[in-house]
Design an enzyme around this catalytic site. Structure first.
Site, PDB file in Angstrom:
ATOM      1  N   ASP A 137       0.830  -1.203   0.000  1.00  0.00           N
ATOM      2  CA  ASP A 137       0.000   0.000   0.000  1.00  0.00           C
ATOM      3  C   ASP A 137       0.866   1.255   0.000  1.00  0.00           C
ATOM      4  OD1 ASP A 137      -2.320   1.472   0.034  1.00  0.00           O
ATOM      5  OD2 ASP A 137      -2.670   1.251   2.189  1.00  0.00           O
ATOM      6  N   GLY A 138       0.325   2.297  -0.588  1.00  0.00           N
ATOM      7  CA  GLY A 138       0.979   3.614  -0.504  1.00  0.00           C
ATOM      8  C   GLY A 138       1.574   4.117  -1.808  1.00  0.00           C
ATOM      9  N   ASN A 139       1.303   3.430  -2.911  1.00  0.00           N
ATOM     10  CA  ASN A 139       1.856   3.882  -4.194  1.00  0.00           C
ATOM     11  C   ASN A 139       1.347   5.281  -4.562  1.00  0.00           C
ATOM     12  OD1 ASN A 139       2.919   1.347  -4.330  1.00  0.00           O
ATOM     13  ND2 ASN A 139       1.624   0.600  -5.998  1.00  0.00           N
TER      14      ASN A 139
ATOM     15  N   TRP B  31       2.903   7.943  -2.367  1.00  0.00           N
ATOM     16  CA  TRP B  31       4.323   8.099  -2.734  1.00  0.00           C
ATOM     17  C   TRP B  31       4.432   8.997  -3.968  1.00  0.00           C
ATOM     18  CZ3 TRP B  31       7.716   7.431  -6.714  1.00  0.00           C
ATOM     19  CH2 TRP B  31       9.077   7.339  -6.386  1.00  0.00           C
TER      20      TRP B  31
ATOM     21  N   HIS C 113       2.700   3.459  -8.894  1.00  0.00           N
ATOM     22  CA  HIS C 113       2.555   2.013  -9.152  1.00  0.00           C
ATOM     23  C   HIS C 113       3.793   1.493  -9.895  1.00  0.00           C
ATOM     24  CE1 HIS C 113      -1.432   2.161  -7.601  1.00  0.00           C
ATOM     25  NE2 HIS C 113      -1.961   2.817  -8.617  1.00  0.00           N
TER      26      HIS C 113
ATOM     27  N   SER D  39      -7.167  -5.727  -5.941  1.00  0.00           N
ATOM     28  CA  SER D  39      -8.294  -6.309  -5.206  1.00  0.00           C
ATOM     29  C   SER D  39      -9.580  -6.214  -6.017  1.00  0.00           C
ATOM     30  CB  SER D  39      -8.485  -5.573  -3.877  1.00  0.00           C
ATOM     31  OG  SER D  39      -9.051  -4.298  -4.103  1.00  0.00           O
TER      32      SER D  39
ATOM     33  N   TRP E 155     -11.347  -2.487  -8.849  1.00  0.00           N
ATOM     34  CA  TRP E 155     -12.035  -2.239 -10.135  1.00  0.00           C
ATOM     35  C   TRP E 155     -12.817  -0.920 -10.088  1.00  0.00           C
ATOM     36  CZ3 TRP E 155     -10.358  -4.849 -14.069  1.00  0.00           C
ATOM     37  CH2 TRP E 155      -9.996  -6.188 -13.951  1.00  0.00           C
TER      38      TRP E 155
ATOM     39  N   ARG F 288     -11.810   1.900  -8.986  1.00  0.00           N
ATOM     40  CA  ARG F 288     -10.957   3.096  -9.150  1.00  0.00           C
ATOM     41  C   ARG F 288     -11.231   3.740 -10.508  1.00  0.00           C
ATOM     42  NH1 ARG F 288      -5.187   2.492  -6.093  1.00  0.00           N
ATOM     43  NH2 ARG F 288      -6.122   1.895  -4.125  1.00  0.00           N
TER      44      ARG F 288
ATOM     45  N   LEU G  49      11.230 -20.194  -4.546  1.00  0.00           N
ATOM     46  CA  LEU G  49      10.100 -19.422  -4.017  1.00  0.00           C
ATOM     47  C   LEU G  49       8.856 -19.558  -4.904  1.00  0.00           C
ATOM     48  CD1 LEU G  49       9.035 -17.042  -2.151  1.00  0.00           C
ATOM     49  CD2 LEU G  49       9.853 -15.520  -3.961  1.00  0.00           C
TER      50      LEU G  49
ATOM     51  N   ARG H  46      -5.230  -1.986   8.412  1.00  0.00           N
ATOM     52  CA  ARG H  46      -6.446  -2.644   7.921  1.00  0.00           C
ATOM     53  C   ARG H  46      -6.072  -3.928   7.191  1.00  0.00           C
ATOM     54  NH1 ARG H  46      -7.818   2.651   6.375  1.00  0.00           N
ATOM     55  NH2 ARG H  46      -6.815   2.435   4.364  1.00  0.00           N
ATOM     56  N   ILE H  47      -7.077  -4.790   7.019  1.00  0.00           N
ATOM     57  CA  ILE H  47      -6.866  -6.050   6.300  1.00  0.00           C
ATOM     58  C   ILE H  47      -7.367  -5.932   4.855  1.00  0.00           C
ATOM     59  CG2 ILE H  47      -7.566  -8.506   6.260  1.00  0.00           C
ATOM     60  CD1 ILE H  47      -5.430  -7.651   8.383  1.00  0.00           C
TER      61      ILE H  47
HETATM   62  C1  FPP Z   1      -1.887   0.150  -3.393  1.00  0.00           C
HETATM   63  O1  FPP Z   1      -1.440   1.492  -3.338  1.00  0.00           O
HETATM   64  C2  FPP Z   1      -1.301  -0.542  -4.537  1.00  0.00           C
HETATM   65  C3  FPP Z   1      -2.014  -1.113  -5.557  1.00  0.00           C
HETATM   66  C4  FPP Z   1      -3.484  -1.064  -5.625  1.00  0.00           C
HETATM   67  C5  FPP Z   1      -1.355  -1.753  -6.691  1.00  0.00           C
HETATM   68  C6  FPP Z   1      -0.160  -2.591  -6.396  1.00  0.00           C
HETATM   69  C7  FPP Z   1       0.544  -2.831  -7.661  1.00  0.00           C
HETATM   70  C8  FPP Z   1       1.856  -2.785  -7.845  1.00  0.00           C
HETATM   71  C9  FPP Z   1       2.853  -2.586  -6.769  1.00  0.00           C
HETATM   72  C10 FPP Z   1       2.347  -2.896  -9.225  1.00  0.00           C
HETATM   73  C11 FPP Z   1       2.911  -4.123  -9.750  1.00  0.00           C
HETATM   74  C12 FPP Z   1       2.668  -5.402  -9.105  1.00  0.00           C
HETATM   75  C13 FPP Z   1       3.237  -6.558  -9.533  1.00  0.00           C
HETATM   76  C14 FPP Z   1       2.903  -7.793  -8.804  1.00  0.00           C
HETATM   77  C15 FPP Z   1       4.133  -6.647 -10.684  1.00  0.00           C
HETATM   78  P1  FPP Z   1      -2.518   2.650  -3.446  1.00  0.00           P
HETATM   79  O2  FPP Z   1      -2.698   2.995  -4.880  1.00  0.00           O
HETATM   80  O3  FPP Z   1      -3.772   2.246  -2.757  1.00  0.00           O
HETATM   81  O4  FPP Z   1      -1.802   3.805  -2.669  1.00  0.00           O
HETATM   82  P2  FPP Z   1      -2.499   4.969  -1.807  1.00  0.00           P
HETATM   83  O5  FPP Z   1      -3.207   4.281  -0.661  1.00  0.00           O
HETATM   84  O6  FPP Z   1      -1.343   5.796  -1.351  1.00  0.00           O
HETATM   85  O7  FPP Z   1      -3.419   5.700  -2.718  1.00  0.00           O
END
Ligand code: FPP
Length: 246
Positions: free
Chosen positions: A20-22, A25, A37, A65, A69, A71, A131, A194-195
């Site tokens: 979480d947190g993309n 960031w 992402h 998740s 969808w 978003r 793995l 959170r889960i």
């Molecule tokens: C949650 O951050 C992240 C996601 C919904 C996407 C995760 C996907 C990747 C890391 C990309 C690639 C994955 C693989 C397996 C190659 P958020 O968007 O909810 O962040 P925020 O809470 O700060 O808005």
């Protein structure tokens, strides 16, 4: 933290991660969400490498998740093409590192190109023995439980199962994680506690590790820190401390 500081004989078999947190960031770096992402893929690469080095058997990553969808369409599309490209680009690296790719979730709901590239990567890495990298895609714990209940009802109706045969073990075997041990350790980044509908059945006795780091900043050293923290915990499974120590 370096890998040598870990107790080699007490590595969790299965670690699950809520990445979480993309978005935050990206915002912190003055860029759009998809940039975050994209940076998240570097974190995935590092963590997969670290998990292999530490001897973890299963690493499950919550990549998309059921709720994602909902978003904005542009973000969903961008995430899907990011996934396809990451899968294509990383397959060679996964094979070099002896990593086997698996996927759980409502895979039929993914765009055709994601499904076919995913199938190819799963096929191409299927004989690897290191793995197991489990991608949770279009996945949610409640979706999975509904699917399991439907299967069990069908099997009961057609006489394959009786009510007495419905046990915890049978339910586990009807989930998309059938055959995979429950995660001993669940990590969530970004300071949220959170889960979010992840592995609801499987995390009954998982240890939770929360870190304020945003996913794009997470690296294998942070995974080792989480494992070191796990290694210091007493897991009681409902028993008393004294019972565990004896
Ligand atoms: C949650 O951050 C992240 C996601 C919904 C996407 C995760 C996907 C990747 C890391 C990309 C690639 C994955 C693989 C397996 C190659 P958020 O968007 O909810 O962040 P925020 O809470 O700060 O808005």
């Amino acid at each position: 933290m370096v890998i040598d500081e870990l107790k080699k004989n007490y590595i969790p078999h299965h670690v699950a991660v809520i990445m979480d947190g993309n978005g935050r960031w990206a915002e912190l770096h003055g860029n759009d969400r998809i940039f975050g992402h994209r940076q998240g893929v570097d974190a995935v690469r590092s963590v997969v490498e670290g998990a292999g080095e530490a001897g973890i058997e299963y690493l499950t990553l919550y990549a998309f998740s059921t709720e994602n969808w909902d978003r904005p369409k542009e973000e969903v599309n961008a995430l899907m093409s990011l996934l396809v490209n990451a899968i294509i680009q990383e397959t060679k690296n996964l094979n070099e590192k002896n990593v086997k790719m698996l996927a759980i979730g409502d895979l039929a709901s993914l765009p055709d190109d994601v499904q076919s590239k995913l199938d190819e990567a799963i096929q191409s890495t299927s004989s690897n023995t290191g793995l197991n990298l489990v991608l949770a895609l279009s996945y949610s714990g409640r979706w999975e439980l509904v699917e399991a209940v439907k299967k069990i009802v069908r099997e009961t109706k057609n006489g394959e199962l009786t009510e007495n045969q419905i046990t915890e073990c049978l339910i586990s075997n009807h989930l998309s994680t059938a055959g995979i041990p429950d995660p001993e350790l669940l990590i969530r980044t970004s300071g949220e506690y959170r889960i979010s509908n992840f592995l609801l059945w499987q995390i009954a006795y998982s240890e939770f590790y929360f870190t304020p780091l945003l996913w794009p900043d997470f690296r294998k050293e942070n995974l080792f820190e989480a494992i070191a923290d796990f290694q210091c915990r007493e897991r009681r499974f409902g028993k008393t401390s004294e019972q565990i120590r004896s």
